[in-house]
Design a protein around this motif. Structure first.
Motif, PDB file in Angstrom:
ATOM      1  N   MET A   1       0.832  -1.212   0.000  1.00 60.13           N
ATOM      2  CA  MET A   1       0.000   0.000   0.000  1.00 60.13           C
ATOM      3  C   MET A   1       0.857   1.250   0.000  1.00 60.13           C
ATOM      4  O   MET A   1       1.813   1.378   0.732  1.00 60.13           O
ATOM      5  N   ILE A   3       0.971   5.279   0.529  1.00 63.35           N
ATOM      6  CA  ILE A   3       0.223   6.368   1.161  1.00 63.35           C
ATOM      7  C   ILE A   3       0.609   7.690   0.519  1.00 63.35           C
ATOM      8  O   ILE A   3       1.786   8.028   0.402  1.00 63.35           O
ATOM      9  N   HIS A   5       0.610  11.387   0.924  1.00 61.44           N
ATOM     10  CA  HIS A   5       0.418  12.384   1.973  1.00 61.44           C
ATOM     11  C   HIS A   5      -0.343  13.593   1.463  1.00 61.44           C
ATOM     12  O   HIS A   5      -1.145  14.177   2.174  1.00 61.44           O
ATOM     13  N   ALA A 107      -8.368   6.866   4.500  1.00 68.52           N
ATOM     14  CA  ALA A 107      -8.200   6.645   5.931  1.00 68.52           C
ATOM     15  C   ALA A 107      -8.688   7.894   6.642  1.00 68.52           C
ATOM     16  O   ALA A 107      -8.237   8.999   6.345  1.00 68.52           O
ATOM     17  N   TYR A 116      -6.967  10.829   4.595  1.00 71.51           N
ATOM     18  CA  TYR A 116      -5.802  10.538   3.767  1.00 71.51           C
ATOM     19  C   TYR A 116      -6.204   9.694   2.575  1.00 71.51           C
ATOM     20  O   TYR A 116      -7.032   8.796   2.702  1.00 71.51           O
ATOM     21  N   LEU A 118      -5.358   6.780   0.041  1.00 70.44           N
ATOM     22  CA  LEU A 118      -4.509   5.594   0.010  1.00 70.44           C
ATOM     23  C   LEU A 118      -4.651   4.932  -1.351  1.00 70.44           C
ATOM     24  O   LEU A 118      -5.731   4.860  -1.907  1.00 70.44           O
ATOM     25  N   ILE A 124      -3.938  -6.328  -4.175  1.00 70.56           N
ATOM     26  CA  ILE A 124      -5.260  -6.358  -3.547  1.00 70.56           C
ATOM     27  C   ILE A 124      -6.269  -5.880  -4.568  1.00 70.56           C
ATOM     28  O   ILE A 124      -6.384  -4.692  -4.838  1.00 70.56           O
ATOM     29  N   ALA A 138     -16.250   1.809  -4.761  1.00 74.91           N
ATOM     30  CA  ALA A 138     -15.754   1.041  -3.618  1.00 74.91           C
ATOM     31  C   ALA A 138     -14.913   1.949  -2.748  1.00 74.91           C
ATOM     32  O   ALA A 138     -14.078   2.704  -3.239  1.00 74.91           O
ATOM     33  N   HIS A 139     -15.169   1.915  -1.484  1.00 73.39           N
ATOM     34  CA  HIS A 139     -14.376   2.693  -0.536  1.00 73.39           C
ATOM     35  C   HIS A 139     -13.854   1.770   0.533  1.00 73.39           C
ATOM     36  O   HIS A 139     -14.621   1.025   1.116  1.00 73.39           O
ATOM     37  N   VAL A 140     -12.585   1.834   0.739  1.00 72.57           N
ATOM     38  CA  VAL A 140     -12.054   1.165   1.910  1.00 72.57           C
ATOM     39  C   VAL A 140     -11.809   2.253   2.939  1.00 72.57           C
ATOM     40  O   VAL A 140     -11.013   3.152   2.712  1.00 72.57           O
ATOM     41  N   LEU A 141     -12.544   2.224   3.994  1.00 72.92           N
ATOM     42  CA  LEU A 141     -12.453   3.272   5.002  1.00 72.92           C
ATOM     43  C   LEU A 141     -11.789   2.737   6.246  1.00 72.92           C
ATOM     44  O   LEU A 141     -12.214   1.721   6.789  1.00 72.92           O
ATOM     45  N   TYR A 142     -10.759   3.398   6.671  1.00 72.01           N
ATOM     46  CA  TYR A 142     -10.097   3.019   7.909  1.00 72.01           C
ATOM     47  C   TYR A 142     -10.333   4.111   8.926  1.00 72.01           C
ATOM     48  O   TYR A 142     -10.066   5.282   8.645  1.00 72.01           O
TER      49      TYR A 142
END
Lengths: 144, 144
Positions: A1, A3, A5, A107, A116, A118, A124, A138-142
């Motif tokens: 992954m 990131i 910034h 995130a 943030y 990502l 993946i 699709a959202h991957v939310l952390y």
DNA sequence: CTCTATGCAAAATATTTGCAAGGGA
DNA sequence: TCCCTTGCAAATATTTTGCATAGAG
């Protein structure tokens, strides 16, 4: 992954690409390009802080002092329907918006509300079909 | 990826586990277990439809006709803070809630607002630390 | 007895809608 | 000209808050 910034704003190049796409899609659907609408989209495309509707409104107000909050809401909803923007629902308070075109994940730092971007590692891969239906977004939310 | 259709409600066994956990956590934090609070949690634990606050309120109202919507809101917020429930923010309208303990993802069908539970395949492991902060909650949201 | 919870009402937020007037293609 | 859009105001949610009372431990 990876990131991203993104302390700096979106690059001029990617802003230009997003604006061109926006204009093309608008023509495709025969939707008039009003100066207000362009300013709202540009604000979103230039920002990297995933602004709230209210913040977009305040920013566009500098250029169009008479713009209405309702106009911003209406346009943002239209962008979502056209696939020109993502919505990032927040656990507390109003949603945030993002004009990035590629599917990516976010995130959310619940401490200060910052978001943030990502990039998911290419290994993946998210499913494209679920329950026989196409994945539109699709959202991957952390939550940190 | 395994899709849990969950047309049936949560099993009695898993409901019992969730309730026990809820009561243990409450004791740990010395929070009184009022009948209303237990009913709210039980409603959430027994449901598999990811109910809205309003729906939980209406269900608990059958047992406690005088219960207030504010009480449901207050308790749900407390459950979130204690890690007893997940919140699933929705693109339109009020958030949905889930008392499932394990981190999992959700697919939101924007056509009818239904929410499916998904188990991520074990090969897809989500990061536990992002930006030096522990991931408290992770949601993979798919909009269909 | 102490501390949190409850219920009610009011307030604060957030978002949507209706409609007359304006403006892009 | 034909629609879509804008801006304003009012209407709807939706969620939070303050406070007096009730109740759990």
């Amino acid at each position: 992954m990876i990131i991203n910034h993104e302390r700096m704003n979106a690059t001029e190049h990617s802003v230009k690409l997003r604006l061109e796409n926006f204009k093309q899609v608008s023509r495709e659907y025969k939707l008039p390009l009003t100066p207000q609408k362009v300013a709202i989209f540009r604000t979103l495309a230039e920002s990297s802080s995933h602004p709230r509707v209210q913040e977009i409104y305040e920013h566009v107000k500098m250029e169009f002092p008479s713009i209405s909050l309702a106009t911003v809401y209406k346009n943002i909803k239209q962008f979502l329907a056209l696939g020109l923007a993502f919505e990032i629902p927040m656990p507390d308070g109003p949603a945030r918006y993002d004009a990035k075109l590629e599917i990516h994940s976010h995130a959310v730092d619940t401490a200060d509300g910052s978001v943030y971007d990502l990039e998911l590692a290419p290994t993946i891969h998210l499913p494209e079909i679920i329950m026989g239906k196409k994945v539109k977004q699709a959202h991957v939310l952390y939550y940190l």
